[in-house]
Design an enzyme around this catalytic site. Structure first.
Site, PDB file in Angstrom:
ATOM      1  CG  ASP A 217      -2.276   0.630   0.920  1.00 55.67           C
ATOM      2  OD1 ASP A 217      -2.399   1.832   1.188  1.00 55.67           O
ATOM      3  OD2 ASP A 217      -3.188  -0.048   0.416  1.00 55.67           O
ATOM      4  CG  HIS A 283      -5.125   3.757   1.611  1.00 53.45           C
ATOM      5  ND1 HIS A 283      -4.759   2.588   0.969  1.00 53.45           N
ATOM      6  CD2 HIS A 283      -6.471   3.809   1.543  1.00 53.45           C
ATOM      7  CE1 HIS A 283      -5.849   1.968   0.528  1.00 53.45           C
ATOM      8  NE2 HIS A 283      -6.903   2.684   0.859  1.00 53.45           N
ATOM      9  CB  SER A 485      -9.410   0.613   0.890  1.00 54.78           C
ATOM     10  OG  SER A 485      -8.851   0.931  -0.350  1.00 54.78           O
TER      11      SER A 485
END
Length: 528
Positions: A217, A283, A485
């Site tokens: 990621d 994220h 996600s």
């Protein structure tokens, strides 16, 4: 936290010539496309070789081609490609290849103009069609062309405006951006008073080994709840990074575009003069926090392959997955120094230009081949289904619909639920999904950003001042966010926790048979 498995074997949609070939494509702004040297392939504008089928819409890098690494090592076959491309005045850039070590982790070549003197547009899709036409003309072999593909842009699956950070979500359903904005808040600072679950020392675990979840990621940012160390240090921290692998990934990043410079999620602001927090900053940290809440005894191996605008390049993803597969192969062969992962969590993807009915299961996709390789090594792959309210297959999640040996680990495709257990409005859905899990209005760890807003810093210096909620002030260290996600890591964490509590196989066992039984037992325990 809610989750369930669909109870059906994932499959691709039935052939339908009327299917919308433009659905499910991220709505990326022009400056994001330009930053990553990318274009949108539009069915109505796409040049076609004689007899070629109309493609589906996708996003690809216009001056790059994906190739089998063995092809990159074969100068004779590269020359054959150059001869076929000469009619368009293009060639494979040998200088680009000469400065790099050609290895099994390298899958990308640069397409450039040849010796022509007239202006021309370099376009990988046109190159592919030119080469397919050369096959019909006897100038190039079909076997050679079958080893070439576009390099897709892989887009993160969080409910955030790519490259903007505010306003409408990225790639929402057509005509639905405003609806989604009203019903799902974007990334929002929150505070958390609940204690996180206790983490047991490694010597108290079965096999004295933690289940390892690889998270490919944006990387990780410092957070007190997520202690980090380099895996070479051999310390027992919740998150480990791999600086050696990150250097290898960085060495193959394009000089013309943004780079991946280490494991840290380190450019928190966007490129505007407003200095807003970048759309996908944090994220990876948010995903790690979800796993920390649900599987505190696990280890997260964070590998940075995504930029802070939510974009990843296919080549960097392949390099990371190849490294994970190679280490697992060493472990299965008896190498006690190897420390393989048990689960791979992927919160990004793309829609393919090839319609599944025309190219069954994407037989020539390097990404698919690597995921099958990981599954065959007993490593489960959990992938987000995408946020486009579409049934169009979103890869790699839709690889769950491919054939799989009964002794292999699964690929699990995960859609998002609302907190009340209904399917989230934004979530993709279709027969290729394996499971659903809570993915809307999730709360997790977020990088501390006192300087996320200049206004907040000034107020701090001046003393108390009334203000509305500052969407860029994350000094609490927690945030609320939505997207498939975050549904994927829920399943990954549940699977890891079950490996410790439900599996009859010791975590220390690394032979192929034990690994397969361990993941299958854990999956059955959580309802898969």
């Amino acid at each position: 936290m809610k989750f369930f498995f669909t109870g059906e074997t994932p499959r691709l949609p039935e052939p339908n010539p009327r299917r919308d070939r433009t659905a499910g494509v991220p709505n990326l702004p022009a400056h994001i496309l330009d930053r990553h040297r990318a274009r949108v392939l539009r069915p109505g504008d796409a040049p076609l070789a004689p007899g070629a089928s109309t493609p589906g819409s996708t996003i690809y890098r216009y001056n790059r081609l994906m190739m089998c690494h063995k092809l990159l090592e074969n100068d004779a076959q590269l020359s054959e490609l150059d001869a076929a491309l000469a009619v368009q005045g293009m060639r494979i850039d040998r200088e680009h290849l000469a400065g790099k070590e050609r290895s099994a982790r390298m899958h990308r070549a640069k397409v450039t103009l040849g010796d022509r003197v007239t202006p021309a547009q370099v376009d990988a899709w046109t190159v592919m069609q030119t080469l397919r036409g050369a096959v019909d003309g006897g100038k190039c072999s079909q076997e050679l062309i079958s080893r070439l593909r576009l390099e897709h842009l892989l887009v993160g699956a969080a409910w955030t405006a790519v490259g903007d950070g505010h306003g409408s979500p990225s790639g929402g359903p057509y005509g639905g951006e405003r609806l989604a904005e009203l019903t799902y808040p974007g990334r929002t600072p929150v505070d958390l008073v609940l204690p996180l679950p206790q983490r047991r020392p490694v010597h108290a675990l079965p096999g004295k080994r933690r289940p390892v979840i690889a998270v490919l990621d944006t990387g990780i940012a410092p957070h007190p709840e997520l202690p980090v160390s380099d895996r070479q240090e051999d310390r027992d921290t919740f998150v480990t990074v791999d600086n050696a692998l990150q250097e290898a990934i960085s060495s193959d990043c394009d000089a013309e575009g943004p780079s991946i410079d280490g494991p840290w999620d380190n450019r928190f602001s966007d490129d505007s003069l407003l200095g807003r927090v970048a759309a996908y900053y944090g994220h990876g940290t948010f995903i790690a926090g979800i796993i920390r809440q649900l599987a505190p005894d696990a280890e997260v191996r964070s590998i940075r392959i995504m930029h802070n605008d939510g974009i990843a390049h296919e080549n960097e993803c392949l390099a990371a997955l190849t490294a994970l597969a190679e280490e697992a192969e060493r472990a299965r062969a008896g190498d006690e120094t190897a420390r393989p992962v048990d689960i791979v969590s992927l919160s990004w993807g793309y829609v393919d230009e090839d319609i599944p009915a025309e190219v069954p299961a994407h037989a020539h996709s390097a990404l698919r081949a690597l995921i099958e390789r990981l599954n065959g090594l007993g490593i489960a792959v959990v992938a987000a289904a995408g946020n486009f309210a579409s049934a169009r297959p979103f890869y790699p999640a839709a690889f769950a619909a491919g054939p799989r040996s009964s002794e292999a680990a699964p690929t699990i495709s995960v859609g998002a639920l609302n907190p009340n257990g209904t399917v989230a409005m934004f979530s993709n859905d279709g027969p290729w999904l394996s499971a659903f899990a809570t993915g809307a209005a999730m709360v997790s760890t977020y990088p501390f950003l006192v300087e996320g807003s200049e206004e907040t810093e000034q107020n701090f210096r001046q003393g108390r001042k009334r203000e509305s909620l500052d969407p860029d002030d994350f000094e609490s260290g927690y945030a609320l966010w939505s997207g498939t996600s975050f549904a994927g890591p829920v399943i990954a964490a549940k699977l890891a926790a079950a490996m410790l509590s439900e599996s009859p196989v010791d975590m220390a066992a690394q032979d192929a048979q034990s690994v397969a039984l361990r993941v299958q037992s854990a999956l059955k325990a959580i309802g898969g």
